[in-house]
Design a protein around this motif. Structure first.
Motif, PDB file in Angstrom:
ATOM      1  N   GLN A 102     -23.354   5.171  -5.907  1.00 33.60           N
ATOM      2  CA  GLN A 102     -22.684   4.833  -7.157  1.00 33.60           C
ATOM      3  C   GLN A 102     -21.862   6.015  -7.681  1.00 33.60           C
ATOM      4  O   GLN A 102     -20.753   5.823  -8.182  1.00 33.60           O
ATOM      5  N   THR A 103     -22.387   7.213  -7.550  1.00 31.58           N
ATOM      6  CA  THR A 103     -21.660   8.411  -7.974  1.00 31.58           C
ATOM      7  C   THR A 103     -20.382   8.575  -7.169  1.00 31.58           C
ATOM      8  O   THR A 103     -19.324   8.874  -7.717  1.00 31.58           O
ATOM      9  N   VAL A 104     -20.489   8.370  -5.866  1.00 38.39           N
ATOM     10  CA  VAL A 104     -19.322   8.496  -4.981  1.00 38.39           C
ATOM     11  C   VAL A 104     -18.262   7.464  -5.361  1.00 38.39           C
ATOM     12  O   VAL A 104     -17.095   7.805  -5.572  1.00 38.39           O
ATOM     13  N   LYS A 105     -18.663   6.215  -5.474  1.00 36.40           N
ATOM     14  CA  LYS A 105     -17.710   5.147  -5.792  1.00 36.40           C
ATOM     15  C   LYS A 105     -17.060   5.356  -7.153  1.00 36.40           C
ATOM     16  O   LYS A 105     -15.849   5.193  -7.301  1.00 36.40           O
ATOM     17  N   LYS A 106     -17.847   5.725  -8.144  1.00 35.20           N
ATOM     18  CA  LYS A 106     -17.329   5.939  -9.502  1.00 35.20           C
ATOM     19  C   LYS A 106     -16.317   7.085  -9.517  1.00 35.20           C
ATOM     20  O   LYS A 106     -15.245   6.974 -10.117  1.00 35.20           O
ATOM     21  N   ALA A 107     -16.645   8.185  -8.866  1.00 35.63           N
ATOM     22  CA  ALA A 107     -15.746   9.344  -8.861  1.00 35.63           C
ATOM     23  C   ALA A 107     -14.429   9.044  -8.162  1.00 35.63           C
ATOM     24  O   ALA A 107     -13.364   9.432  -8.639  1.00 35.63           O
ATOM     25  N   THR A 109     -13.104   5.885  -7.159  1.00 36.01           N
ATOM     26  CA  THR A 109     -12.357   4.676  -7.534  1.00 36.01           C
ATOM     27  C   THR A 109     -12.344   4.408  -9.030  1.00 36.01           C
ATOM     28  O   THR A 109     -11.535   3.610  -9.495  1.00 36.01           O
ATOM     29  N   GLY A 110     -13.286   5.006  -9.763  1.00 35.19           N
ATOM     30  CA  GLY A 110     -13.440   4.688 -11.179  1.00 35.19           C
ATOM     31  C   GLY A 110     -14.404   3.533 -11.400  1.00 35.19           C
ATOM     32  O   GLY A 110     -14.693   3.160 -12.525  1.00 35.19           O
ATOM     33  N   ASN A 111     -14.936   2.955 -10.305  1.00 34.31           N
ATOM     34  CA  ASN A 111     -15.839   1.809 -10.381  1.00 34.31           C
ATOM     35  C   ASN A 111     -17.055   2.078  -9.498  1.00 34.31           C
ATOM     36  O   ASN A 111     -16.920   2.158  -8.269  1.00 34.31           O
ATOM     37  N   GLU A 118     -11.806  -1.116  -1.411  1.00 33.93           N
ATOM     38  CA  GLU A 118     -11.333  -0.407  -2.605  1.00 33.93           C
ATOM     39  C   GLU A 118     -11.534   1.102  -2.448  1.00 33.93           C
ATOM     40  O   GLU A 118     -10.667   1.883  -2.847  1.00 33.93           O
ATOM     41  N   VAL A 119     -12.662   1.486  -1.879  1.00 36.98           N
ATOM     42  CA  VAL A 119     -12.932   2.906  -1.641  1.00 36.98           C
ATOM     43  C   VAL A 119     -11.892   3.456  -0.665  1.00 36.98           C
ATOM     44  O   VAL A 119     -11.315   4.520  -0.894  1.00 36.98           O
ATOM     45  N   ALA A 120     -11.630   2.728   0.407  1.00 37.67           N
ATOM     46  CA  ALA A 120     -10.644   3.183   1.397  1.00 37.67           C
ATOM     47  C   ALA A 120      -9.267   3.338   0.770  1.00 37.67           C
ATOM     48  O   ALA A 120      -8.556   4.321   1.043  1.00 37.67           O
ATOM     49  N   GLU A 121      -8.884   2.403  -0.078  1.00 36.33           N
ATOM     50  CA  GLU A 121      -7.585   2.484  -0.755  1.00 36.33           C
ATOM     51  C   GLU A 121      -7.511   3.726  -1.642  1.00 36.33           C
ATOM     52  O   GLU A 121      -6.507   4.449  -1.643  1.00 36.33           O
ATOM     53  N   ALA A 122      -8.567   3.992  -2.382  1.00 40.75           N
ATOM     54  CA  ALA A 122      -8.592   5.177  -3.249  1.00 40.75           C
ATOM     55  C   ALA A 122      -8.580   6.459  -2.421  1.00 40.75           C
ATOM     56  O   ALA A 122      -7.904   7.425  -2.776  1.00 40.75           O
ATOM     57  N   VAL A 123      -9.308   6.464  -1.313  1.00 39.98           N
ATOM     58  CA  VAL A 123      -9.318   7.644  -0.435  1.00 39.98           C
ATOM     59  C   VAL A 123      -7.904   7.927   0.069  1.00 39.98           C
ATOM     60  O   VAL A 123      -7.461   9.089   0.086  1.00 39.98           O
ATOM     61  N   ARG A 124      -7.188   6.894   0.466  1.00 40.08           N
ATOM     62  CA  ARG A 124      -5.792   7.083   0.914  1.00 40.08           C
ATOM     63  C   ARG A 124      -4.956   7.748  -0.184  1.00 40.08           C
ATOM     64  O   ARG A 124      -4.162   8.642   0.083  1.00 40.08           O
ATOM     65  N   LYS A 125      -5.140   7.310  -1.425  1.00 37.42           N
ATOM     66  CA  LYS A 125      -4.379   7.898  -2.538  1.00 37.42           C
ATOM     67  C   LYS A 125      -4.762   9.353  -2.770  1.00 37.42           C
ATOM     68  O   LYS A 125      -3.891  10.214  -2.912  1.00 37.42           O
ATOM     69  N   ALA A 144     -17.161   8.536   4.444  1.00 35.98           N
ATOM     70  CA  ALA A 144     -17.449   9.968   4.564  1.00 35.98           C
ATOM     71  C   ALA A 144     -16.411  10.787   3.787  1.00 35.98           C
ATOM     72  O   ALA A 144     -16.765  11.769   3.119  1.00 35.98           O
ATOM     73  N   CYS A 145     -15.150  10.381   3.858  1.00 39.44           N
ATOM     74  CA  CYS A 145     -14.112  11.059   3.062  1.00 39.44           C
ATOM     75  C   CYS A 145     -14.414  10.929   1.574  1.00 39.44           C
ATOM     76  O   CYS A 145     -14.266  11.887   0.813  1.00 39.44           O
ATOM     77  N   ALA A 146     -14.844   9.741   1.159  1.00 33.09           N
ATOM     78  CA  ALA A 146     -15.159   9.503  -0.252  1.00 33.09           C
ATOM     79  C   ALA A 146     -16.288  10.411  -0.725  1.00 33.09           C
ATOM     80  O   ALA A 146     -16.246  10.923  -1.853  1.00 33.09           O
ATOM     81  N   VAL A 147     -17.271  10.646   0.120  1.00 34.69           N
ATOM     82  CA  VAL A 147     -18.379  11.541  -0.236  1.00 34.69           C
ATOM     83  C   VAL A 147     -17.840  12.952  -0.476  1.00 34.69           C
ATOM     84  O   VAL A 147     -18.178  13.592  -1.481  1.00 34.69           O
TER      85      VAL A 147
END
Length: 167
Positions: A102-107, A109-111, A118-125, A144-147
Motif C-alpha cells: 500500500q505504501t508503494v502504490k500510494k507513493a 500512483t497516489g492510490n 496503473e502502477v506501471a503507467e506511473a512508473v513510466r512517468k 520492482a521499479c515502483a518499490v
C-alpha cells in the motif's frame, strides 16, 4: 525488489540531480512443476548474478508480504526472501528497507489500491519512459521499479512529477 516464488522482480534505479533513471530490471520465472527447493535455488542464483553485475552502492529495498492466513503462501514468499538474502550476503550486501504494498502504490500512483497497470503507467512517468515502454507480463519488473521509486519519494531524494503528485 518485488519478491515471489513464481516471478520475482528486480530493479536498479540511479538518481542524478534528483531525477530517477532506470539502470536495469530483471525477473526470473520459476516452474511450479519443479520442487520448491529448486525454485529457491533458481531465485538465489538469479539474484546473485543480477546484484553482482550491477553492484548497488546504496539502499536495497523490498516490498514486504502482508501475512496471509494461508501458511503455504507465507512460506513461499519468505523462502524467496531468504534465497535473495543469501545471494546478497555473499556480495556483502543486505536489504536495508522494507515497504508495504500500500505504501508503494500510494507513493507512486497516489492510490494505495492501484492496480498493476496503473502502477506501471506511473512508473513510466516517474522514470520518463515512453508510454509504450513494455514491462514483462505480470509486471514484476514494473513493481520492482515502483518499490525503488517509493523509497526515493519517501526520502525526498527525487522531485515529484506533477501529473503523478496530483493523483
Amino acid at each position: 525488489m518485488d519478491l515471489s516464488l513464481t516471478s520475482p522482480g528486480f530493479a536498479i534505479i540511479d538518481v542524478i540531480d534528483r531525477v530517477p533513471h532506470l539502470v536495469a530490471t530483471s525477473t526470473v520465472q520459476t516452474d511450479s512443476g519443479e520442487p520448491q527447493a529448486l525454485r529457491y535455488e533458481i531465485i538465489e542464483a538469479h539474484a546473485l548474478l543480477f546484484f553482482r553485475q550491477h553492484q548497488p552502492d546504496s539502499t536495497i529495498t523490498r516490498e514486504i508480504w502482508p501475512p496471509a492466513r494461508n501458511f503455504a503462501q507465507n512460506d513461499k514468499v519468505h523462502g524467496a526472501w531468504s534465497a535473495v538474502d543469501r545471494a546478497l550476503s555473499r556480495l556483502g550486501l543486505e536489504v536495508t528497507e522494507n515497504l508495504s504494498p500500500q505504501t508503494v502504490k500510494k507513493a507512486v500512483t497516489g492510490n494505495g489500491r492501484a492496480e498493476k497497470k496503473e502502477v506501471a503507467e506511473a512508473v513510466r512517468k516517474w522514470l520518463r519512459l515512453s508510454p509504450d515502454y513494455k514491462f514483462r507480463a505480470g509486471y514484476d519488473d514494473s513493481d520492482a521499479c515502483a518499490v525503488c521509486l517509493a523509497y526515493l519519494i519517501r526520502e525526498n531524494l527525487i522531485d515529484k512529477i506533477p501529473e503523478v503528485a496530483a493523483a
